[in-house]
Design an enzyme around this catalytic site. Structure first.
Site, short mmCIF file in Angstrom:
data_model
loop_
_atom_site.label_atom_id
_atom_site.label_comp_id
_atom_site.label_asym_id
_atom_site.label_seq_id
_atom_site.Cartn_x
_atom_site.Cartn_y
_atom_site.Cartn_z
N CYS A 66 57.95 -23.68 -34.01
CA CYS A 66 57.18 -22.91 -34.98
C CYS A 66 57.64 -23.36 -36.37
O CYS A 66 58.61 -24.11 -36.51
CB CYS A 66 57.45 -21.42 -34.79
SG CYS A 66 59.19 -21.03 -35.04
N HIS B 193 66.87 -17.71 -37.29
CA HIS B 193 66.74 -16.27 -37.04
C HIS B 193 67.68 -15.40 -37.88
O HIS B 193 67.72 -14.20 -37.72
CB HIS B 193 66.81 -15.92 -35.55
CG HIS B 193 67.99 -16.48 -34.85
ND1 HIS B 193 67.88 -17.17 -33.66
CD2 HIS B 193 69.28 -16.46 -35.17
CE1 HIS B 193 69.06 -17.54 -33.30
NE2 HIS B 193 69.93 -17.12 -34.18
N CYS C 223 64.43 -18.31 -41.49
CA CYS C 223 62.98 -18.36 -41.64
C CYS C 223 62.55 -17.34 -42.71
O CYS C 223 63.01 -16.20 -42.69
CB CYS C 223 62.32 -18.02 -40.31
SG CYS C 223 60.53 -17.91 -40.45
N HIS D 228 69.67 -9.40 -29.34
CA HIS D 228 69.15 -10.67 -29.88
C HIS D 228 69.77 -10.93 -31.26
O HIS D 228 69.84 -10.03 -32.10
CB HIS D 228 67.62 -10.60 -29.99
CG HIS D 228 67.01 -11.93 -30.27
ND1 HIS D 228 67.05 -12.51 -31.52
CD2 HIS D 228 66.36 -12.81 -29.48
CE1 HIS D 228 66.45 -13.70 -31.47
NE2 HIS D 228 66.03 -13.90 -30.24
N GLU E 257 68.66 -12.27 -33.88
CA GLU E 257 67.80 -11.92 -35.03
C GLU E 257 67.95 -10.44 -35.36
O GLU E 257 68.08 -10.06 -36.53
CB GLU E 257 66.33 -12.26 -34.72
CG GLU E 257 65.42 -11.90 -35.90
CD GLU E 257 63.94 -11.90 -35.53
OE1 GLU E 257 63.49 -12.81 -34.81
OE2 GLU E 257 63.24 -10.97 -35.97
N THR F 112 60.68 -10.39 -34.93
CA THR F 112 59.49 -11.22 -35.15
C THR F 112 58.77 -11.61 -33.86
O THR F 112 57.57 -11.83 -33.86
CB THR F 112 59.85 -12.52 -35.90
OG1 THR F 112 60.87 -13.19 -35.18
CG2 THR F 112 60.29 -12.25 -37.32
N SER G 212 65.11 -20.91 -21.54
CA SER G 212 64.32 -20.45 -22.69
C SER G 212 63.33 -19.39 -22.22
O SER G 212 62.40 -19.67 -21.47
CB SER G 212 63.60 -21.64 -23.31
OG SER G 212 62.46 -21.21 -24.01
#
Ligand code: F3S
Length: 292
Positions: free
Chosen positions: A13, A76, A98, A126, A128, A175, A231
């Protein structure tokens, strides 16, 4: 000859590409280069960077010992505390967070300073989400599912509607969270009549990649999903594609390709998870082209 359709949204991305490009640019500039954690969950990319001298720092303690060079953060993001600690090292710090994640940090920082409680809808373990938590001035609640949202509201049952309206709550999202689940959770939290500031901070990249994969798989005779074994976003793509096309294959590189063409295939679809580099996608494309 079969038509090969590769998803435009396959692979990195915007934010991940930006972070990986940043590391390669810094390698060009020279000097000791470090990334705070692996820049991406892809062994090939991390291995290539390692060969170019890029070292991975596994902890803030390890980073604290760095006296020169450049430390690059991941897409992240990191917490404010980590940010400050990195800034205090002798190294130059390059923030590759990001911009979409950075925006969440800003919302959380400002809203918590404004007297809002913070709720993050996402997965509490996570990185992030951990990073986002670290920008709040007040303790943060992380909610991952409807049950937890209901429990949050129930814990407040003693409050009158007037009192509930006084409670200021800012809701943001990880996100990559699922948009429908986000709406459901927000609906539960909103029932109570809190003073809610709700920011849907879900990034479209994941949704777009999934929607495109689904559309290609629906018309493909064979569908190929490329992604790392561990992943989760790649596996999710695989599941989506398999629902549309029974002949879906999940591979890491072209070496895992094991297709036995029946000869009447018309469309071969290819997509890839968020951490799959372009050259791996192109290699698969080239091998598939040779087979069909
Ligand atoms: Fe950024 Fe969205 Fe990717 S938030 S890191 S562009 S998934």
């Amino acid at each position: 000859m079969a038509e090969i359709i590769t998803a435009k949204s396959a692979g990195f991305c915007f934010g991940v590409k930006r972070a990986v490009d940043t590391v390669y640019e810094e390698v060009e500039r020279g000097g000791p280069i470090y990334t705070y954690g692996p820049i991406i969950h892809n062994e090939e990319v991390v291995g290539d960077l390692e060969r170019r001298g890029v070292k991975v720092l596994d902890s803030i303690e390890q980073a604290a010992g760095i006296t020169s060079g450049t430390i690059i953060t991941r897409s992240h993001g990191i917490s404010r505390e980590e940010d400050e600690k990195l800034a205090a090292t002798g190294a130059r710090c390059v923030d590759a967070t990001c911009p979409f994640v950075k925006r969440i940090h800003k919302i959380v920082e400002e809203s918590s300073a404004d007297g809002y409680e913070i709720i993050i809808i996402g997965n509490p373990v996570h990185p992030e989400v951990k990073g986002i938590m670290g920008w709040s001035h007040v303790p943060v609640t992380v909610i991952e599912n409807r049950e937890q949202a209901a429990a949050f509201v129930e814990a407040d049952d003693g409050r009158s509607p007037e009192e509930a309206a006084q409670r200021k709550i800012c809701i943001v999202s990880q996100t990559t969270f699922n948009a429908n689940k986000f709406e459901e959770i927000v609906a539960i939290l909103s029932k109570k009549g809190y003073n809610v500031r709700c920011m849907n901070t879900i990034c479209n990249a994941t949704h777009e990649r999934q929607a495109e994969a689904r559309a290609i798989a629906a018309k493909a005779d064979i569908m190929i999903v490329i992604g790392g074994k561990s992943s989760s976003n790649s596996y999710k793509l695989y599941e989506i594609c398999r629902k549309e096309c029974a002949n879906t294959h999940f591979i890491q590189t072209w070496r895992d390709l094991n297709l036995s063409p029946a000869g009447n295939e018309q469309i071969i679809g290819i997509t890839a998870g968020a951490s799959t580099p372009k050259n791996i996608i192109e290699e698969v494309q080239n091998h598939v082209r040779a087979d069909f």
